[in-house]
Write an enzyme that holds these catalytic residues in place. Structure first.
Site, PDB file in Angstrom:
ATOM      1  N   HIS A 138       3.422   6.416  -7.024  1.00  0.00           N
ATOM      2  CA  HIS A 138       2.568   7.631  -7.320  1.00  0.00           C
ATOM      3  C   HIS A 138       3.329   8.965  -7.598  1.00  0.00           C
ATOM      4  O   HIS A 138       3.299   9.924  -8.266  1.00  0.00           O
ATOM      5  CB  HIS A 138       1.429   7.990  -6.410  1.00  0.00           C
ATOM      6  N   HIS A 183       0.985  -1.222   0.184  1.00  0.00           N
ATOM      7  CA  HIS A 183      -0.009   0.048  -0.023  1.00  0.00           C
ATOM      8  C   HIS A 183       0.703   1.317   0.152  1.00  0.00           C
ATOM      9  O   HIS A 183       0.853   2.035  -0.974  1.00  0.00           O
ATOM     10  CB  HIS A 183      -1.017  -0.023   1.228  1.00  0.00           C
ATOM     11  N   GLU A 184       1.724   1.301   0.993  1.00  0.00           N
ATOM     12  CA  GLU A 184       2.506   2.766   1.061  1.00  0.00           C
ATOM     13  C   GLU A 184       3.511   2.770  -0.239  1.00  0.00           C
ATOM     14  O   GLU A 184       3.863   4.038  -0.579  1.00  0.00           O
ATOM     15  CB  GLU A 184       3.262   2.432   2.421  1.00  0.00           C
ATOM     16  N   HIS A 211       1.681   4.479  -2.743  1.00  0.00           N
ATOM     17  CA  HIS A 211       1.888   5.866  -2.753  1.00  0.00           C
ATOM     18  C   HIS A 211       2.979   6.235  -3.188  1.00  0.00           C
ATOM     19  O   HIS A 211       3.226   7.349  -3.832  1.00  0.00           O
ATOM     20  CB  HIS A 211       1.682   6.356  -1.283  1.00  0.00           C
TER      21      HIS A 211
END
Length: 706
Positions: A504, A497-498, A501
């Site tokens: 991104h 998940h991190e 980010h």
């Protein structure tokens, strides 16, 4: 600096920008030669010189950079030439750059290694930064230039990205209160300063109470726990001067594994109370009074800015647009989740009854849910973790990224870091071109705030020719010396998940720093991170990377059971998460704070109204809800569910091809979402990737709630 998946340490309206390594900071009061934060950073790739920075360097550097930033904005505001995009909007992108890089360096440490010295600095600099933000975005001359450009935007012949930057910049000024009458502007500025200070106070109280809530147990009380949990707790106790005991910090990464594995009901209750009561112990670190002040000030500011409530104000520029739309989605998921949770409760109660437990309490649920899971799917959390070494899942993370985008990761040993255990990788394109740097800070420490998050040390942009530097944080319990760190499936999903980010930020391809990477709406920013979680439980990934210390792969039967159990306990987990999101939205939809408002009493009344069973409760009680009181997710915790609609639907795009690494879908995800930053409306980005907007159906299927 941007912090994601948790909270930012300061609510700044000015987005700090990073300076290039070769760009000296303007110096007014501090000695460049003595202060490594000032002047040229002669470091690999222009990274922060963490090996030379000491706490005493920060405040002089901030003071120097604040003076320089004020001068930058003053020059733009006082420019006698007529406003143009170049001399106003683009000029603002270059203003305050030394301040931006110092802020990024400092607040990264303030979140991950908040020593007493760092916390004292944070208290001192936060009001100064907020004051600059107020001065800048309430400046009438500066706003006048921006507004003139906005009014004549149709005649300016701007590129789509320039038009978006003008729109976003004008919106920031208006939402900051620049269009208000003088008295209202003055009051908004005062509220902003007080809110920023209160956010810091909330975070520091919570961290202090978390430390104070450490639980020390005896050998008898830890009997039945897996060896890795016992070893980590024994090491922590010894470090605290309690040799022979077992210490468990009041953190999620320590509490949830304990509650899942411990057969000792009394010990479970101790751990549960320590974790759940953080910030709500009636002591000097109690956060309830701080919460009341925060909410009251947010209500007042929203009304000054023309909104009915803080929630209405926040959602005006989000995908959801209105609190009603956000609540509609939350309730569509909450209702079936609650029904499923009631079914799960019957199974839990039946198992607990075998141990003579008549009434299931909150500290019982995870333990007996694990017993049900073992019986139903032949799964054992402790056995699963033997096949989940952190290093192996780091390899899985980078391999997944390589298969999707052709990107490779190369560890760097020459980059200075801010704490022991932090590792750094350089990411490269398939042709060898450098993409940026990735810092990984995965282990818990007493000075690290709870949760997991991504933040940026430098934002990618072509205006100044900069590549991104991003940081990922988790709170994985450190292993015993010489032992591998074993993680849970949940922690592996958080790892992915991190990093979602992180990608991104790293893969952004934009001109202007303010539009770079994760600078998107809160209810879109979680989409790139949450879609990345899906690869963890794919058989293709598990078969290759789920291996024990001997190198043996996870048994196929265990893999199949894990996949079948994917929707297990989802009623409980969804009710916990959504009750927090609903209370956040309800709290920030208040148009006035009731007299003698008490956060705990209000919370209890809301949970009763929602029908949340006592044995389930909230994932984040208000007293320690950092997302909404210590940063940027106030009236925004719904964003995780909003984005889950997109991530569930988005991953189905890969599944539909029969190849979870389908190159066409990966290229579309990268080009239409990850590279775009905030250069266009997020609805346009999602539909360009998927061809349409999603419905909640995929989310319900994903959670097994249909």
């Amino acid at each position: 600096m941007r912090l994601l998946a948790c909270t930012a340490p300061i609510a700044m309206l000015v987005s700090p920008l990073s300076a290039t390594a070769a760009e000296p900071a303007a110096t007014n009061s501090a000695d460049q030669s003595a202060n490594p934060l000032l002047g040229e950073w002669r470091t690999p790739d222009g990274v922060p010189p963490y090996d030379r920075i000491r706490p005493e360097h920060y405040e002089p550097a901030f003071d120097d950079a604040l003076l320089a930033a004020r001068a930058d904005y003053r020059r733009i505001a006082d420019n006698p030439a007529a406003p143009t995009f170049a001399n106003t909007i683009e000029a603002m992108e270059g203003a305050g750059r030394p301040l931006g890089r110092i802020s990024s360096v400092f607040f990264n440490v303030a979140s991950a290694d908040a020593t007493d010295a760092i916390q004292a600095i944070e208290e001192n600099v936060t009001p100064k930064l907020t004051r600059l933000s107020n001065e800048t975005f309430l400046d009438q001359k500066l706003f006048g230039r921006v507004d003139r450009l906005w009014q004549s935007r149709a005649t300016l012949d701007l590129t789509p990205e320039q038009a978006r930057l003008l729109e976003e910049t004008h919106e920031k000024f208006v939402r900051a209160g620049a269009a208000l009458q003088p008295a209202a502007r003055t009051r908004v500025a005062a509220i902003n300063e007080e809110l920023a200070t209160l956010g810091v106070i909330f975070g520091q109280k919570l961290l202090a109470d978390q430390k104070a809530n450490d639980v020390v147990l005896t050998k008898a009380e830890v009997a039945g726990l897996p060896g890795d949990q016992q070893s980590a707790a024994a090491i922590a106790a010894k470090a605290a001067g309690r040799d022979g005991s077992f210490l468990f910090p009041a953190t999620r990464s320590a509490a949830e594994p304990f509650l899942t594995a411990s057969p000792n009901r009394g010990a479970r209750e101790k751990i549960w109370r320590a974790f759940v009561m953080r910030g709500d112990n009636g002591n000097a670190n109690d956060t309830n009074a701080t919460i009341a002040k925060l909410v009251a000030l947010r209500i007042e500011r929203a009304k000054l800015l023309g909104a009915k409530s803080h929630a209405d104000f926040v959602l005006e520029d989000q995908m959801a647009k209105t609190p009603a739309a956000a609540m509609d989605l939350l309730m569509k998921v909450y209702r079936p989740a609650l029904e499923r949770a009631k079914e799960e409760s019957r199974d839990i109660a039946a198992h607990a009854a075998k141990d003579g437990i008549v009434k299931v309490e909150p500290w019982d649920w995870r333990y007996y849910a694990e017993q049900v899971r073992k019986e139903r799917y032949a799964l054992d959390e402790a056995a699963i973790k033997q096949y989940m070494p952190l290093d192996g899942w780091v390899d899985a993370l980078f391999d997944t990224t390589n298969k999707l985008y052709g990107i490779t990761a190369h560890e760097r040993k020459d980059v200075p870091v801010y704490a022991d255990g932090v590792r750094v990788w350089e990411l490269r394109e398939a042709d060898g071109r450098k993409i940026g740097l990735f810092y990984a800070d995965w282990f818990a420490r007493p000075t690290k705030r709870p949760g997991a998050w991504m933040n940026s040390l430098r934002d990618e942009n072509s205006l100044f020719g900069e590549l991104a530097i991003v940081v990922n944080n988790q709170n994985i319990v450190p292993p015993a010396p010489g032992q591998p760190a074993l993680i849970s499936v949940d922690e592996a999903e958080t790892l992915f998940h991190e990093f979602g980010h992180g990608l991104h930020g790293l893969l952004s391809k934009v001109r202007y720093p303010s539009l770079s990477g994760t600078a998107v709406s809160r209810d879109f920013v979680e989409f790139p991170s949450q879609i990345y979680e899906h690869w963890v439980l794919e058989p293709e990934v598990l078969r290759k990377y789920a291996r024990n210390a001997a190198g043996d792969p996870m048994p196929e039967a265990m893999i199949q059971s894990l996949i079948k159990a994917r929707a297990f306990n989802q009623g409980y987990l969804t009710v916990q998460q959504l009750s927090s999101a609903i209370l956040d939205m309800r709290l920030h939809s208040l148009t006035g704070l009731p007299a003698n408002f008490n956060a705990r009493a209000w919370e209890e009344a809301q949970l009763k109204d929602l029908g949340v069973p006592n044995e389930i409760g909230m994932r984040h009680r208000l007293a320690h809800f950092s997302h909404i009181f210590d940063g940027g997710y106030s009236a925004g915790y719904y964003a995780y569910t909003w984005a889950e609609v997109m991530d569930a639907d988005g991953f189905e795009a890969f599944k539909e091809t029969g190849n979870i690494f389908d190159p066409t879908q990966a290229a579309k995800l990268r080009h239409e979402v990850l590279e775009r930053g905030n250069t266009r409306d997020p609805i346009e980005s999602y539909t360009a990737f998927r061809g349409r907007m999603p419905s909640p159906d995929a989310l319900l299927r994903n959670r097994g709630l249909e």
